[in-house]
Scaffold this active site. Structure first.
Site, PDB file in Angstrom:
ATOM      1  N   HIS A   1       5.727   6.633   6.797  1.00 25.86           N
ATOM      2  CA  HIS A   1       5.357   6.298   5.264  1.00 25.86           C
ATOM      3  C   HIS A   1       4.713   7.524   4.694  1.00 25.86           C
ATOM      4  O   HIS A   1       4.573   8.439   5.133  1.00 25.86           O
ATOM      5  CB  HIS A   1       4.177   5.077   5.376  1.00 25.86           C
ATOM      6  CG  HIS A   1       2.928   5.643   6.010  1.00 25.86           C
ATOM      7  ND1 HIS A   1       2.686   5.245   7.380  1.00 25.86           N
ATOM      8  CD2 HIS A   1       1.889   5.993   5.349  1.00 25.86           C
ATOM      9  CE1 HIS A   1       1.502   5.723   7.593  1.00 25.86           C
ATOM     10  NE2 HIS A   1       0.910   6.574   6.419  1.00 25.86           N
TER      11      HIS A   1
ATOM     12  N   GLU B   1      -3.316  13.346   1.421  1.00 26.74           N
ATOM     13  CA  GLU B   1      -4.621  12.862   1.927  1.00 26.74           C
ATOM     14  C   GLU B   1      -5.418  14.164   2.497  1.00 26.74           C
ATOM     15  O   GLU B   1      -6.722  14.266   2.213  1.00 26.74           O
ATOM     16  CB  GLU B   1      -4.394  11.755   2.966  1.00 26.74           C
ATOM     17  CG  GLU B   1      -3.754  10.457   2.624  1.00 26.74           C
ATOM     18  CD  GLU B   1      -4.060   9.394   3.155  1.00 26.74           C
ATOM     19  OE1 GLU B   1      -3.672   8.978   4.402  1.00 26.74           O
ATOM     20  OE2 GLU B   1      -4.485   8.496   2.520  1.00 26.74           O
TER      21      GLU B   1
ATOM     22  N   THR C   1      -5.955   6.221   7.897  1.00 27.00           N
ATOM     23  CA  THR C   1      -6.572   6.658   6.786  1.00 27.00           C
ATOM     24  C   THR C   1      -6.806   5.366   5.608  1.00 27.00           C
ATOM     25  O   THR C   1      -7.091   5.609   4.508  1.00 27.00           O
ATOM     26  CB  THR C   1      -5.875   7.853   6.004  1.00 27.00           C
ATOM     27  OG1 THR C   1      -4.598   7.274   5.514  1.00 27.00           O
ATOM     28  CG2 THR C   1      -5.896   8.902   6.862  1.00 27.00           C
ATOM     29  N   THR C   2      -6.489   4.256   5.907  1.00 29.11           N
ATOM     30  CA  THR C   2      -6.679   2.950   5.601  1.00 29.11           C
ATOM     31  C   THR C   2      -7.118   1.898   6.392  1.00 29.11           C
ATOM     32  O   THR C   2      -7.188   2.134   7.475  1.00 29.11           O
ATOM     33  CB  THR C   2      -5.190   2.453   4.870  1.00 29.11           C
ATOM     34  OG1 THR C   2      -4.591   1.895   6.079  1.00 29.11           O
ATOM     35  CG2 THR C   2      -4.242   3.580   4.271  1.00 29.11           C
TER      36      THR C   2
ATOM     37  N   HIS D   1       2.059   8.941   1.085  1.00 25.22           N
ATOM     38  CA  HIS D   1       0.966   8.688   0.308  1.00 25.22           C
ATOM     39  C   HIS D   1       1.179   9.603  -0.854  1.00 25.22           C
ATOM     40  O   HIS D   1       1.677  10.907  -0.746  1.00 25.22           O
ATOM     41  CB  HIS D   1      -0.348   9.369   0.885  1.00 25.22           C
ATOM     42  CG  HIS D   1      -0.554   8.470   1.944  1.00 25.22           C
ATOM     43  ND1 HIS D   1      -1.443   6.987   2.034  1.00 25.22           N
ATOM     44  CD2 HIS D   1      -0.133   8.669   3.343  1.00 25.22           C
ATOM     45  CE1 HIS D   1      -1.674   6.764   3.243  1.00 25.22           C
ATOM     46  NE2 HIS D   1      -0.946   7.564   4.083  1.00 25.22           N
TER      47      HIS D   1
ATOM     48  N   HIS E   1       0.690  -1.206   0.042  1.00 28.03           N
ATOM     49  CA  HIS E   1       0.106   0.009  -0.003  1.00 28.03           C
ATOM     50  C   HIS E   1       0.936   1.331   0.100  1.00 28.03           C
ATOM     51  O   HIS E   1       0.217   2.405  -0.447  1.00 28.03           O
ATOM     52  CB  HIS E   1      -0.878   0.156   1.198  1.00 28.03           C
ATOM     53  CG  HIS E   1      -1.737  -1.214   1.485  1.00 28.03           C
ATOM     54  ND1 HIS E   1      -2.659  -1.978   0.950  1.00 28.03           N
ATOM     55  CD2 HIS E   1      -1.418  -2.078   2.447  1.00 28.03           C
ATOM     56  CE1 HIS E   1      -2.984  -3.056   1.011  1.00 28.03           C
ATOM     57  NE2 HIS E   1      -2.305  -3.270   2.271  1.00 28.03           N
TER      58      HIS E   1
ATOM     59  N   HIS F   1       3.409  10.518   6.841  1.00 26.34           N
ATOM     60  CA  HIS F   1       2.890  10.395   8.108  1.00 26.34           C
ATOM     61  C   HIS F   1       3.585   9.814   8.961  1.00 26.34           C
ATOM     62  O   HIS F   1       4.309   8.460   8.771  1.00 26.34           O
ATOM     63  CB  HIS F   1       1.675   9.505   7.868  1.00 26.34           C
ATOM     64  CG  HIS F   1       0.296   9.835   7.127  1.00 26.34           C
ATOM     65  ND1 HIS F   1      -0.621   9.382   6.530  1.00 26.34           N
ATOM     66  CD2 HIS F   1       0.001  11.491   7.164  1.00 26.34           C
ATOM     67  CE1 HIS F   1      -1.467  10.131   5.951  1.00 26.34           C
ATOM     68  NE2 HIS F   1      -0.990  11.576   6.350  1.00 26.34           N
TER      69      HIS F   1
HETATM   70  N1  N7A Z   1      -2.364   6.344   6.748  1.00 26.62           N
HETATM   71  S1  N7A Z   1      -2.197   6.491   8.608  1.00 26.62           S
HETATM   72  O1  N7A Z   1      -3.470   7.018   9.089  1.00 26.62           O
HETATM   73  O2  N7A Z   1      -1.004   6.984   9.103  1.00 26.62           O
HETATM   74  C1  N7A Z   1      -2.076   4.819   8.953  1.00 26.62           C
HETATM   75  C2  N7A Z   1      -1.188   4.273   9.992  1.00 26.62           C
HETATM   76  C3  N7A Z   1      -1.246   2.812  10.460  1.00 26.62           C
HETATM   77  C4  N7A Z   1      -2.210   2.174   9.675  1.00 26.62           C
HETATM   78  N2  N7A Z   1      -2.323   0.643  10.154  1.00 26.62           N
HETATM   79  C5  N7A Z   1      -2.140   0.021  11.161  1.00 26.62           C
HETATM   80  O3  N7A Z   1      -1.580   0.662  12.149  1.00 26.62           O
HETATM   81  N3  N7A Z   1      -2.329  -1.330  11.256  1.00 26.62           N
HETATM   82  C6  N7A Z   1      -2.219  -2.041  12.382  1.00 26.62           C
HETATM   83  C7  N7A Z   1      -3.511  -2.085  13.210  1.00 26.62           C
HETATM   84  C8  N7A Z   1      -3.335  -3.419  14.336  1.00 26.62           C
HETATM   85  C9  N7A Z   1      -4.543  -3.163  15.184  1.00 26.62           C
HETATM   86  O4  N7A Z   1      -5.839  -3.383  14.796  1.00 26.62           O
HETATM   87  C10 N7A Z   1      -3.071   2.547   8.742  1.00 26.62           C
HETATM   88  C11 N7A Z   1      -3.018   3.848   8.301  1.00 26.62           C
HETATM   89 ZN    ZN Z   2      -0.644   7.248   6.288  1.00 25.06          ZN
END
Ligand code: N7A
Ligand code: ZN
Length: 258
Positions: free
Chosen positions: A91, A103, A196-197, A93, A61, A116
């Site tokens: 990471h 975003e 946001t994902t 976007h 992603h 982010h």
């Molecule tokens: N783009 S963002 O909002 O910074 C973001 C950060 C982490 C994540 N995913 C994440 O932390 N996955 C692990 C979740 C484990 C708990 O169910 C998705 C989006």
């Molecule tokens: Zn992000």
């Protein structure tokens, strides 16, 4: 599984993740004139230790740099936060061409990309996974990337992207201090939002910096050598436009420091 395509993209995520239509979803369109001044909001403090960076990976992603979050060497504190939050990963976007790719948008205008930095509340929660499902579990620092001159330090990341071209690939990435990716001014907006994902957990205290950093089109283009797909998959899926559009603000207040 979810993605950013026509069939599996942001408009379809609600089927498997109903919270996509929740009350505190991210990103949002930031309207500066509507942000409420809050005198209780102080400056944010970032303490990052170069020894905590571990690896860089393509998770299908985005490209993610992971950190050692076993102690408080790299933390964000102050601002809207009641205690230090530990850096877990950062990471990006980005879009396919110039203007769109971020975003969050500012008065309806998008930037070319958004960085982010994801932190978690290790004072209140035992693991990142527990924090990621709690309303005050995560603090994500959002930084806009604007197209312009070469960024002095971003090449440290873009130079190794070829090593993580395919989904599931990872490599060592030690000794990197993300402080070099911050703009000079740490003025920010803040609001309560979500990942946001998928899984779109409503667990994020968002802190979005007003000042973008400047990166070149060439550097942005390096992100687009990444693939959503794995090495063995036949259809080549270039990684781009991996951003969710702004979501309804609903009953939330966007805040800023005086
Ligand atoms: N783009 S963002 O909002 O910074 C973001 C950060 C982490 C994540 N995913 C994440 O932390 N996955 C692990 C979740 C484990 C708990 O169910 C998705 C989006
Ligand atoms: Zn992000």
């Amino acid at each position: 599984h979810w993605g950013y395509g026509k069939e599996d993209g942001p408009s379809a995520w609600h089927r498997h993740y109903p919270v996509a239509k929740g009350s505190r979803q991210s990103p949002i369109d930031i309207i500066p004139d509507e942000a409420r001044r809050d005198s209780s909001l102080g400056p944010i403090f970032l303490k990052y230790d170069r020894c905590t960076s571990l690896s860089i990976a393509n998770n299908g992603h985005s490209v993610v740099v992971e950190f050692d979050d076993s102690d408080d060497r790299s933390v964000i504190q102050g601002g809207p936060l009641d205690n230090p939050y530990r850096l877990k990963q950062f990471h990006f976007h980005w879009g396919g061409k110039g203007c769109e790719g971020s975003e969050h948008t500012v008065a309806g205008v998008g930037y070319a990309s958004e960085l982010h930095l994801v932190h978690w509340n290790a004072v209140k929660y035992t693991t990142y996974e527990d924090a990621a499902t709690a309303p005050d579990g995560l603090a994500v620092l959002g930084i806009f990337l604007e197209q312009g001159d070469d960024h002095r330090w971003l090449h440290t990341i873009t130079d190794v992207l070829y090593m993580v071209k395919f989904k599931g690939s990872a490599t060592n990435f030690k000794g990197f201090n993300p402080k070099c990716l911050l703009p000079s001014n740490l003025h920010y907006w803040t609001y309560l939002g979500s990942l946001t994902t998928p899984p779109l957990h409503e667990s994020v205290i968002w802190i979005v910096l007003k000042e973008p950093i400047v990166v070149s089109e060439k550097q942005l283009g390096m992100f687009r050598i990444l693939q959503f797909s794995g090495e063995e998959e036949d259809q080549r899926m270039r990684m781009e436009n991996n951003f969710r559009p702004p979501q309804p603000l609903k009953e939330r207040i966007l805040k800023k420091r005086c």
